[in-house]
Every structure is written in structure tokens, then in C-alpha cells.
Design an enzyme around this catalytic site. Structure first.
Site, mmCIF file in Angstrom:
data_model
loop_
_atom_site.group_PDB
_atom_site.id
_atom_site.type_symbol
_atom_site.label_atom_id
_atom_site.label_comp_id
_atom_site.label_asym_id
_atom_site.label_seq_id
_atom_site.Cartn_x
_atom_site.Cartn_y
_atom_site.Cartn_z
ATOM 1 N N GLU A 104 -27.502 -4.741 67.953
ATOM 2 C CA GLU A 104 -26.955 -4.087 66.765
ATOM 3 C C GLU A 104 -27.520 -2.673 66.677
ATOM 4 O OE1 GLU A 104 -27.638 -4.425 61.991
ATOM 5 O OE2 GLU A 104 -26.969 -6.274 62.996
ATOM 6 N N GLU A 155 -22.158 -5.446 65.605
ATOM 7 C CA GLU A 155 -22.921 -6.119 66.654
ATOM 8 C C GLU A 155 -22.074 -6.215 67.918
ATOM 9 O OE1 GLU A 155 -25.374 -9.033 63.553
ATOM 10 O OE2 GLU A 155 -23.609 -9.786 64.613
ATOM 11 N N ASP A 163 5.287 9.508 72.903
ATOM 12 C CA ASP A 163 6.290 8.454 72.745
ATOM 13 C C ASP A 163 5.708 7.328 71.892
ATOM 14 O OD1 ASP A 163 8.187 6.496 72.938
ATOM 15 O OD2 ASP A 163 7.991 6.188 75.100
ATOM 16 N N HIS A 179 -21.090 -6.690 59.292
ATOM 17 C CA HIS A 179 -21.349 -6.681 57.856
ATOM 18 C C HIS A 179 -21.064 -5.281 57.316
ATOM 19 C CE1 HIS A 179 -24.574 -9.945 58.868
ATOM 20 N NE2 HIS A 179 -23.340 -10.390 59.003
ATOM 21 N N GLU A 210 -22.502 -6.116 49.964
ATOM 22 C CA GLU A 210 -22.339 -6.288 51.413
ATOM 23 C C GLU A 210 -21.363 -7.434 51.674
ATOM 24 O OE1 GLU A 210 -25.099 -7.366 55.335
ATOM 25 O OE2 GLU A 210 -25.703 -8.003 53.324
ATOM 26 N N ARG A 223 -28.104 -15.412 52.452
ATOM 27 C CA ARG A 223 -27.046 -14.888 53.310
ATOM 28 C C ARG A 223 -25.991 -15.939 53.642
ATOM 29 N NH1 ARG A 223 -31.419 -11.630 54.236
ATOM 30 N NH2 ARG A 223 -31.016 -9.512 55.011
ATOM 31 N N GLU A 234 -30.334 -8.545 68.711
ATOM 32 C CA GLU A 234 -29.878 -9.521 67.723
ATOM 33 C C GLU A 234 -30.318 -10.938 68.117
ATOM 34 O OE1 GLU A 234 -28.650 -10.540 65.028
ATOM 35 O OE2 GLU A 234 -28.400 -8.627 64.003
ATOM 36 N N ARG A 258 -19.892 -9.837 54.289
ATOM 37 C CA ARG A 258 -20.514 -10.286 55.538
ATOM 38 C C ARG A 258 -19.534 -10.931 56.523
ATOM 39 N NH1 ARG A 258 -25.725 -10.641 55.774
ATOM 40 N NH2 ARG A 258 -25.744 -12.620 56.926
ATOM 41 N N GLU A 266 -22.370 -2.612 60.010
ATOM 42 C CA GLU A 266 -23.420 -3.021 60.944
ATOM 43 C C GLU A 266 -22.769 -3.734 62.129
ATOM 44 O OE1 GLU A 266 -25.953 -5.527 58.604
ATOM 45 O OE2 GLU A 266 -26.791 -3.877 57.434
#
Length: 451
Positions: free
Chosen positions: A201, A139, A57, A250, A340, A322, A194, A342, A137
């Protein structure tokens, strides 16, 4: 339909079901919010599932169809078969198959199925001559349960980034999770504690983007199930504890050509990024505000996306720091060249988030967008004037703003398709409105006696 209609892959799965003594099959799919759903059937229904599908359904699933058009069909993908690394009972073995959803009224793939949305994006990349690879990645936090088995936000360890025992008391839990993932076919590359207490992670090897989305959905289920065996609650909520780091996901992205070459690599470029990579990156930056609605889809997501807690909010890219939204990681080989993103967090629907990223990047290639210069300074230390000087904008500051950006971005709406775009916006508007009318404990503590 008869067994003559079985593919070779389906026959292989039926043989394995018999060999491994599988009792039940969990036929898995996701709703538009990324919640994993499943229909459990006895293993003797496996052949029927492959030849006829399993009906359900659809009106009961968030964002699917209305009550008058509710009959839908699950068609299992035999390539996703895996034995679950835990038992549903003392002598019960179960296996998982991820399914595609079909509309019974048209006998066509259901365009509201998030996996179909990602397949459409993959098809678009294929038409341009590319295969999309990605490596996330994710976490998560592991919290204690109370005596009744309910989730709390009590830390399960006192560890920090890359800590070992005795501070990292969850090593054994992570080990069991890794063994479970490997039993299901994951190629786990690394795991570690982490930054925040009780935060972890586990990274698995990149793959084509559809397989990776399947893996993210599976990953969350496995982590929760094995954590529960240790009387712990695993949560992928982006910011469960105030004033500490939140959980991100990330996401590394690259395009490969039909002859197996990495379309992102250029030996002669300062950053080893090809023109294709820079155009793709420019597309990601251009559509980042709208992507945010999909990659950071909860009210709580925006408690993570604030300066000072390592979460990127500034729309820029860099190869050395970063603080930017997109990073160009170091790569030892041409095949490893990638970018990447982030900002995504693990509460997102991976199928929809990855589809949005693909369309954004491909739009950058199709339009030949110029990539801005990288920002090699710490943007967190910039004041507003300096950010304006560099032309750096910020991501939406809350879910309402992000949905506004989504509604104004035709490329990302096209990525989701009309059905999902409408239902997703509707659900997120409602979520944000419900949040706005609530009164928090912080407000009561601050204002109740003061005014």
C-alpha cells in the site's frame, strides 16, 4: 485558432516542454471501465492540442459512441501536465496530460466521459456550497513474471503487515515507485507492506476529489510501469489469490465550505461529526448497495467482499472497529475530520466511483437523513439473528446483485448520467453472464471424478 487563444496555464506547459526537452506527449483519458487510454503525439503538436484538440475514433473506446458518430476530440487539461518518471527509449522523454473528451457533433463535453461525470458531481457539490476532498488508500500485489515476461501469481516476497527486510524484499521497488510518484507531483504520506504476501500500500495526501481521481489513474499506471522495470507484475485485481486478504481502496471523504471550514467537524459532538457529516454518512449507507456496482465493478471484486478477510460487507458505521462499512477515523485537528468508506477496490473507475459517493452523500444532506447509531462491536462475530436485531444489511454478494441494485437506484444512476449508466450496466451484465457459463478448476477438481 491561433496561439493567441492559449491560456496562461497552457503557455506555461509549452515553456516547460521546451525547457525539459520533452519528445512526446501522452494525452490520457479513461473509458467507462476505468482503463487508461492515451494518444501519443510529438511535442511539436502540443500547441495544436491546446488550441484545436486532438481528434480520435470514439467508437473504438469501450462505452463511448457508435461507429456512425465516432469522431471525438481530446482537450488536454494543462494543470495535469507531468513528466513521466521513465524513458520511452534511451533518449526519449515523454510527458502526460489528462484530457477531457468532447463530442464533435455538438462541440460540448461528452457526457460519456468518466471525468465529465465526476465534474458534474463536483458541480452539484459546489452549488450546495461544498468542496469535496478525498484520500484513497489503494493496495496492490507485486508478482513475479515468467521467463517470457508474462504475469504469474508467484509471490515476490514473504512479508506481512508492516514487515521490514529481509521478509519485505520489495522495499526497493516501493522506493522507486514513490520517487516516480513524487517526480509527478504526488505528496506521498506513507508506504508499507500489507497483510498478504507480496501485497503493498502507498498512500498519498488527500486533495480535491477531481485531482484525486486523476491521481488514482496515474498511480496505477506508474506502479505498473516501474514494477515492470524490476521484472515484476503489479496488479490491482481485488482478489488474485484465494483464501488470503484481497486488495481494497479505502476512501476518505470530507466536505469543506466556501470559507475553508470542514463541514464535517463539530467540537460538541461525541464523535466530532457535524449534522452535515452524519446526513452525508447516512446517504452513503442508504445507497451503499448501488454504489457497490461502481466501486466494486468486477466479478472478482466479490471474492474479496466476504466476511473473514477484513473486507467490510455489513452496512453500518463505527468509530472504533473496522468490521463496519464506514469508519470515522481519529482526527487530531478539525480539518482532518472525515469518514472512511472501506468497501471500494482499486479495480474501480475512480471518476465514476467518486461521483457515486458524492451524489449518495449529498442526497443524504438534501433529504436530511437520520444517521443510525454506530456499531462498536465486531460485526464479523454477529450471527444472522443479531444482525437483524441491529438492522444491519449486507452488500450485494455478487456482481449481478450489485447491478440489480444500481438499476433500482435513481440517485446513483443520475450520478453516472444516462449514457454511462446504460453502457456500464450493459457491460457488467455481459461480464456476469460470461462468468456464470464458465466452469472453474475448483468445480472440475471437486466434481469431475465424484459424479
Amino acid at each position: 485558432m491561433t496561439s493567441e487563444n492559449l491560456s496562461g496555464e497552457a503557455e506555461r506547459v509549452l515553456d516547460e516542454i521546451e525547457e525539459k526537452g520533452v519528445d512526446f506527449l501522452r494525452l490520457q483519458f479513461t473509458d467507462i471501465l476505468g482503463t487508461v487510454k492515451n494518444v501519443s503525439v510529438p511535442s511539436d503538436q502540443a500547441e495544436k492540442a491546446f488550441t484545436e484538440g486532438i481528434y480520435f475514433d470514439g467508437s473504438s473506446i469501450n462505452g463511448f459512441v457508435r461507429i456512425q458518430e465516432s469522431d471525438m476530440r481530446l482537450e488536454p487539461d494543462p494543470d495535469t501536465f507531468a513528466i513521466l518518471p521513465w524513458r520511452d527509449g534511451p533518449e526519449v522523454t515523454s510527458a502526460r496530460l489528462i484530457c477531457d473528451v468532447h463530442d464533435t457533433s455538438t462541440d460540448a463535453p461528452f457526457e460519456g466521459d468518466p471525468r465529465r461525470v465526476l465534474k458534474n458531481a463536483v458541480d452539484r457539490a459546489n452549488e450546495m456550497g461544498y468542496t469535496v476532498n478525498t484520500g484513497p488508500e489503494p493496495e496492490f500485489f507485486l508478482f513475479e513474471e515468467d521467463e517470457d515476461g508474462n504475469a504469474t501469481v508467484e509471490y515476490s516476497d514473504k512479508g506481512g503487515y508492516f514487515d521490514l527486510a529481509p521478509k519485505d524484499l520489495a522495499q526497493d521497488v516501493r522506493g522507486d515507485i514513490i520517487y516516480g510518484l513524487e517526480d509527478m507531483g504526488f505528496d506521498v504520506e506513507a508506504s508499507h507492506h500489507e497483510v498478504a504476501q507480496s501485497q503493498h500500500e502507498i498512500d498519498f495526501k488527500y486533495d480535491d476529489i477531481l485531482s484525486t481521481a486523476d491521481n488514482v489513474a496515474t498511480f496505477r499506471s506508474v506502479v505498473r510501469a516501474i514494477a515492470a522495470q524490476h521484472d515484476l507484475h503489479a496488479t490491482f485485481m481485488p482478489k488474485p489469490i484465494p483464501r488470503i486478504n484481497g486488495s481494497g481502496m479505502h476512501t476518505h471523504l470530507s466536505l469543506f465550505t466556501e470559507d475553508g471550514e470542514n463541514a464535517f467537524h463539530d467540537d460538541d459532538d461525541e464523535f466530532n461529526l457535524s449534522e452535515t457529516a452524519k446526513q452525508f454518512l447516512a446517504g452513503i449507507l442508504d445507497h451503499a448497495p448501488a454504489i457497490t456496482a461502481v466501486a466494486n465493478p468486477t466479478v472478482n471484486s466479490y471474492k474479496r467482499l466476504i466476511p473473514g478477510y477484513e473486507a467490510p460487507v455489513y452496512i453500518a458505521w463505527s468509530d472504533v472497529n473496522r468490521s463496519a462499512l464506514v469508519r470515522k477515523p481519529a482526527a487530531r485537528t478539525p480539518a482532518a475530520s472525515r469518514i472512511e468508506l472501506r468497501s471500494p477496490d482499486p479495480s474501480c473507475n475512480p471518476y465514476l466511483a467518486f461521483a457515486a459517493m458524492i451524489h449518495a452523500g449529498l442526497d443524504g444532506i438534501e433529504r436530511g437523513l437520520d444517521c443510525p447509531d454506530p456499531v462498536r462491536e465486531n460485526i464479523y462475530e454477529f450471527d444472522e439473528a443479531k444482525r437483524e436485531e441491529y438492522g444491519i444489511e449486507t452488500l450485494p454478494s455478487n456482481l449481478g446483485e450489485a447491478v440489480d441494485e444500481l438499476e433500482g437506484d435513481e440517485v446513483i444512476q443520475d450520478a453516472l448520467g444516462p449514457h454511462v449508466s446504460e453502457k456500464f450496466v450493459e457491460a457488467k451484465r455481459q461480464e456476469f453472464q460470461e462468468y456464470l457459463v464458465e466452469v472453474s478448476d475448483w468445480e472440475l477438481d471437486r466434481y469431475l471424478e465424484k459424479f
